[in-house]
Design a protein around this motif. Structure first.
Motif, PDB file in Angstrom:
ATOM      1  N   ALA A  60     -73.484 -83.355  -5.262  1.00 26.11           N
ATOM      2  CA  ALA A  60     -72.556 -82.329  -5.175  1.00 26.11           C
ATOM      3  C   ALA A  60     -71.246 -82.838  -5.848  1.00 26.11           C
ATOM      4  O   ALA A  60     -70.910 -84.200  -5.170  1.00 26.11           O
ATOM      5  N   LYS A  61     -70.786 -82.557  -6.826  1.00 21.74           N
ATOM      6  CA  LYS A  61     -69.388 -83.157  -7.451  1.00 21.74           C
ATOM      7  C   LYS A  61     -68.427 -82.095  -7.475  1.00 21.74           C
ATOM      8  O   LYS A  61     -68.711 -80.889  -7.800  1.00 21.74           O
ATOM      9  N   GLU A  62     -67.171 -82.147  -7.469  1.00 22.53           N
ATOM     10  CA  GLU A  62     -66.256 -81.169  -7.585  1.00 22.53           C
ATOM     11  C   GLU A  62     -64.883 -81.799  -8.470  1.00 22.53           C
ATOM     12  O   GLU A  62     -64.721 -82.898  -8.665  1.00 22.53           O
ATOM     13  N   ASP A  63     -64.357 -80.800  -9.380  1.00 25.69           N
ATOM     14  CA  ASP A  63     -63.228 -80.916  -9.992  1.00 25.69           C
ATOM     15  C   ASP A  63     -62.036 -79.818  -9.574  1.00 25.69           C
ATOM     16  O   ASP A  63     -62.465 -79.038  -8.724  1.00 25.69           O
ATOM     17  N   ASP A  64     -61.085 -79.894 -10.264  1.00 24.92           N
ATOM     18  CA  ASP A  64     -60.085 -78.669 -10.207  1.00 24.92           C
ATOM     19  C   ASP A  64     -60.732 -77.261 -10.436  1.00 24.92           C
ATOM     20  O   ASP A  64     -60.046 -76.258 -10.008  1.00 24.92           O
ATOM     21  N   ASP A  65     -61.674 -77.502 -11.368  1.00 31.25           N
ATOM     22  CA  ASP A  65     -62.146 -76.270 -11.830  1.00 31.25           C
ATOM     23  C   ASP A  65     -63.627 -75.557 -11.457  1.00 31.25           C
ATOM     24  O   ASP A  65     -63.863 -74.330 -11.299  1.00 31.25           O
ATOM     25  N   ALA A  66     -64.402 -76.616 -10.820  1.00 33.22           N
ATOM     26  CA  ALA A  66     -65.652 -75.998 -10.388  1.00 33.22           C
ATOM     27  C   ALA A  66     -66.176 -77.131  -9.384  1.00 33.22           C
ATOM     28  O   ALA A  66     -65.821 -78.373  -9.149  1.00 33.22           O
ATOM     29  N   LEU A  67     -67.367 -76.732  -8.738  1.00 36.37           N
ATOM     30  CA  LEU A  67     -68.172 -77.395  -7.810  1.00 36.37           C
ATOM     31  C   LEU A  67     -69.475 -77.560  -8.910  1.00 36.37           C
ATOM     32  O   LEU A  67     -69.903 -76.527  -9.155  1.00 36.37           O
ATOM     33  N   TYR A  68     -70.120 -78.651  -8.744  1.00 40.20           N
ATOM     34  CA  TYR A  68     -71.145 -79.056  -9.660  1.00 40.20           C
ATOM     35  C   TYR A  68     -72.451 -79.422  -8.730  1.00 40.20           C
ATOM     36  O   TYR A  68     -72.282 -80.354  -8.021  1.00 40.20           O
ATOM     37  N   LEU A  69     -73.483 -78.830  -8.964  1.00 38.21           N
ATOM     38  CA  LEU A  69     -74.727 -79.365  -8.233  1.00 38.21           C
ATOM     39  C   LEU A  69     -75.794 -79.863  -9.056  1.00 38.21           C
ATOM     40  O   LEU A  69     -76.131 -79.275 -10.209  1.00 38.21           O
ATOM     41  N   LYS A  70     -76.653 -81.020  -8.668  1.00 36.58           N
ATOM     42  CA  LYS A  70     -77.414 -81.573  -9.589  1.00 36.58           C
ATOM     43  C   LYS A  70     -78.728 -81.590  -8.511  1.00 36.58           C
ATOM     44  O   LYS A  70     -78.509 -82.393  -7.654  1.00 36.58           O
ATOM     45  N   VAL A  71     -79.614 -80.914  -8.988  1.00 40.34           N
ATOM     46  CA  VAL A  71     -80.864 -80.649  -7.807  1.00 40.34           C
ATOM     47  C   VAL A  71     -82.116 -81.154  -8.655  1.00 40.34           C
ATOM     48  O   VAL A  71     -82.691 -80.361  -9.571  1.00 40.34           O
ATOM     49  N   PRO A  72     -82.622 -82.412  -8.487  1.00 37.04           N
ATOM     50  CA  PRO A  72     -84.038 -82.671  -9.081  1.00 37.04           C
ATOM     51  C   PRO A  72     -84.888 -81.784  -8.382  1.00 37.04           C
ATOM     52  O   PRO A  72     -85.012 -81.595  -7.146  1.00 37.04           O
ATOM     53  N   MET A  73     -85.799 -81.265  -9.311  1.00 38.28           N
ATOM     54  CA  MET A  73     -87.159 -80.465  -8.992  1.00 38.28           C
ATOM     55  C   MET A  73     -88.106 -80.820  -9.622  1.00 38.28           C
ATOM     56  O   MET A  73     -88.667 -79.812 -10.653  1.00 38.28           O
ATOM     57  N   PRO A  74     -88.695 -81.973  -9.672  1.00 35.16           N
ATOM     58  CA  PRO A  74     -89.716 -82.423 -10.611  1.00 35.16           C
ATOM     59  C   PRO A  74     -90.923 -81.586 -10.383  1.00 35.16           C
ATOM     60  O   PRO A  74     -91.347 -81.021  -9.306  1.00 35.16           O
ATOM     61  N   GLY A  75     -91.587 -81.413 -11.522  1.00 32.53           N
ATOM     62  CA  GLY A  75     -92.736 -80.596 -11.498  1.00 32.53           C
ATOM     63  C   GLY A  75     -92.654 -78.908 -11.642  1.00 32.53           C
ATOM     64  O   GLY A  75     -93.440 -78.096 -11.676  1.00 32.53           O
ATOM     65  N   LEU A  76     -91.222 -78.616 -11.562  1.00 29.85           N
ATOM     66  CA  LEU A  76     -90.963 -77.425 -11.774  1.00 29.85           C
ATOM     67  C   LEU A  76     -90.203 -77.100 -13.084  1.00 29.85           C
ATOM     68  O   LEU A  76     -89.501 -77.860 -13.582  1.00 29.85           O
ATOM     69  N   THR A  77     -90.443 -75.688 -13.618  1.00 28.26           N
ATOM     70  CA  THR A  77     -89.713 -75.204 -14.765  1.00 28.26           C
ATOM     71  C   THR A  77     -88.637 -74.123 -14.362  1.00 28.26           C
ATOM     72  O   THR A  77     -88.757 -73.605 -13.224  1.00 28.26           O
ATOM     73  N   LYS A  78     -87.804 -73.664 -15.410  1.00 27.24           N
ATOM     74  CA  LYS A  78     -87.130 -72.425 -14.962  1.00 27.24           C
ATOM     75  C   LYS A  78     -87.751 -71.504 -14.469  1.00 27.24           C
ATOM     76  O   LYS A  78     -87.377 -70.453 -13.728  1.00 27.24           O
ATOM     77  N   GLU A  79     -89.006 -71.179 -14.973  1.00 29.77           N
ATOM     78  CA  GLU A  79     -89.911 -69.958 -14.585  1.00 29.77           C
ATOM     79  C   GLU A  79     -90.161 -69.954 -13.048  1.00 29.77           C
ATOM     80  O   GLU A  79     -90.513 -69.190 -12.530  1.00 29.77           O
ATOM     81  N   HIS A  80     -90.126 -71.092 -12.454  1.00 26.90           N
ATOM     82  CA  HIS A  80     -90.661 -71.455 -11.115  1.00 26.90           C
ATOM     83  C   HIS A  80     -89.285 -71.496 -10.004  1.00 26.90           C
ATOM     84  O   HIS A  80     -89.583 -71.621  -8.826  1.00 26.90           O
ATOM     85  N   VAL A  81     -88.098 -71.319 -10.692  1.00 20.51           N
ATOM     86  CA  VAL A  81     -87.007 -71.599  -9.832  1.00 20.51           C
ATOM     87  C   VAL A  81     -86.088 -70.174  -9.837  1.00 20.51           C
ATOM     88  O   VAL A  81     -85.951 -69.550 -10.944  1.00 20.51           O
ATOM     89  N   LYS A  82     -85.615 -69.812  -8.466  1.00 22.96           N
ATOM     90  CA  LYS A  82     -84.969 -68.909  -8.496  1.00 22.96           C
ATOM     91  C   LYS A  82     -83.500 -69.357  -7.826  1.00 22.96           C
ATOM     92  O   LYS A  82     -83.617 -69.946  -6.632  1.00 22.96           O
ATOM     93  N   VAL A  83     -82.446 -68.906  -8.270  1.00 19.59           N
ATOM     94  CA  VAL A  83     -81.221 -69.130  -7.470  1.00 19.59           C
ATOM     95  C   VAL A  83     -80.353 -67.606  -7.177  1.00 19.59           C
ATOM     96  O   VAL A  83     -80.679 -66.799  -8.109  1.00 19.59           O
ATOM     97  N   ARG A  84     -80.099 -67.570  -5.966  1.00 22.55           N
ATOM     98  CA  ARG A  84     -79.502 -66.301  -5.693  1.00 22.55           C
ATOM     99  C   ARG A  84     -78.229 -66.699  -4.938  1.00 22.55           C
ATOM    100  O   ARG A  84     -78.196 -67.487  -4.231  1.00 22.55           O
ATOM    101  N   ALA A  85     -77.150 -65.648  -5.208  1.00 19.42           N
ATOM    102  CA  ALA A  85     -75.913 -65.942  -4.371  1.00 19.42           C
ATOM    103  C   ALA A  85     -75.835 -64.419  -3.447  1.00 19.42           C
ATOM    104  O   ALA A  85     -75.736 -63.317  -3.878  1.00 19.42           O
ATOM    105  N   ASP A  86     -75.447 -64.610  -2.088  1.00 22.21           N
ATOM    106  CA  ASP A  86     -75.431 -63.388  -1.220  1.00 22.21           C
ATOM    107  C   ASP A  86     -74.056 -63.939  -0.485  1.00 22.21           C
ATOM    108  O   ASP A  86     -73.825 -64.699   0.680  1.00 22.21           O
ATOM    109  N   LYS A  87     -73.014 -63.403  -0.801  1.00 18.95           N
ATOM    110  CA  LYS A  87     -71.674 -63.594  -0.290  1.00 18.95           C
ATOM    111  C   LYS A  87     -71.291 -64.851  -0.382  1.00 18.95           C
ATOM    112  O   LYS A  87     -71.188 -65.345  -1.600  1.00 18.95           O
ATOM    113  N   ASN A  88     -71.383 -65.719   0.508  1.00 19.10           N
ATOM    114  CA  ASN A  88     -71.033 -67.061   0.353  1.00 19.10           C
ATOM    115  C   ASN A  88     -71.971 -68.226   0.631  1.00 19.10           C
ATOM    116  O   ASN A  88     -71.830 -69.441   1.035  1.00 19.10           O
ATOM    117  N   ILE A  89     -73.216 -67.722   0.617  1.00 18.47           N
ATOM    118  CA  ILE A  89     -74.644 -68.328   0.679  1.00 18.47           C
ATOM    119  C   ILE A  89     -75.222 -68.568  -0.687  1.00 18.47           C
ATOM    120  O   ILE A  89     -75.680 -67.665  -1.391  1.00 18.47           O
TER     121      ILE A  89
END
Length: 132
Positions: free
Chosen positions: A33-62
């Motif tokens: 995780a890295k942060e600057d004045d504009d955003a928080l950036y996450l780099k998450v290695p997920m070897p063996g997975l493609t975008k079709e295998h990954v789901k990202v969801r935001a629920d309130k602050n989670i």
């Protein structure tokens, strides 16, 4: 940022994964995780997975990141060979980030997540008191 990293550390320790400041570990690799004045950036290695295998969801602050690869014929009955990823990150303040504008991009087995910050003057949980 320190509060976010502390919360990430708590989640990592509860799931049995160790982490260091600004990073965490999972069975599939380290995340950063890295942060600057504009955003928080996450780099998450997920070897063996493609975008079709990954789901990202935001629920309130989670922020929830899940991924599950496909079983290959050579894996046989070994379910542990299927790449899986499951992370729940609690953000320190729901109004600090634009949770409805999260960007996630999968490139070469790495998930890049950008959480834009709400400017202090736009936040509803920050009140400026006039000093008289």
């Amino acid at each position: 940022m320190a509060r976010l990293l502390s919360l990430m550390e708590d989640v990592a320790s509860q799931t049995g994964h160790s982490s260091t400041a600004g990073a965490g570990a999972s069975r599939l690799g380290r995340w950063v995780a890295k942060e600057d004045d504009d955003a928080l950036y996450l780099k998450v290695p997920m070897p063996g997975l493609t975008k079709e295998h990954v789901k990202v969801r935001a629920d309130k602050n989670i922020l929830m990141i899940k991924g599950e690869g496909e079983k290959q014929p050579w894996d046989g009955d070994d379910d542990s060979a299927v790449p899986r990823y499951n992370r729940r990150i609690e953000m320190p303040a729901a109004d600090a980030y634009k949770m409805d504008k999260i960007k996630a991009e999968m490139k070469n087995g790495v998930l890049w997540v950008t959480l834009l910050k709400v400017k202090e003057e736009e936040r509803k949980d920050v009140f400026h008191v006039k000093v008289e």
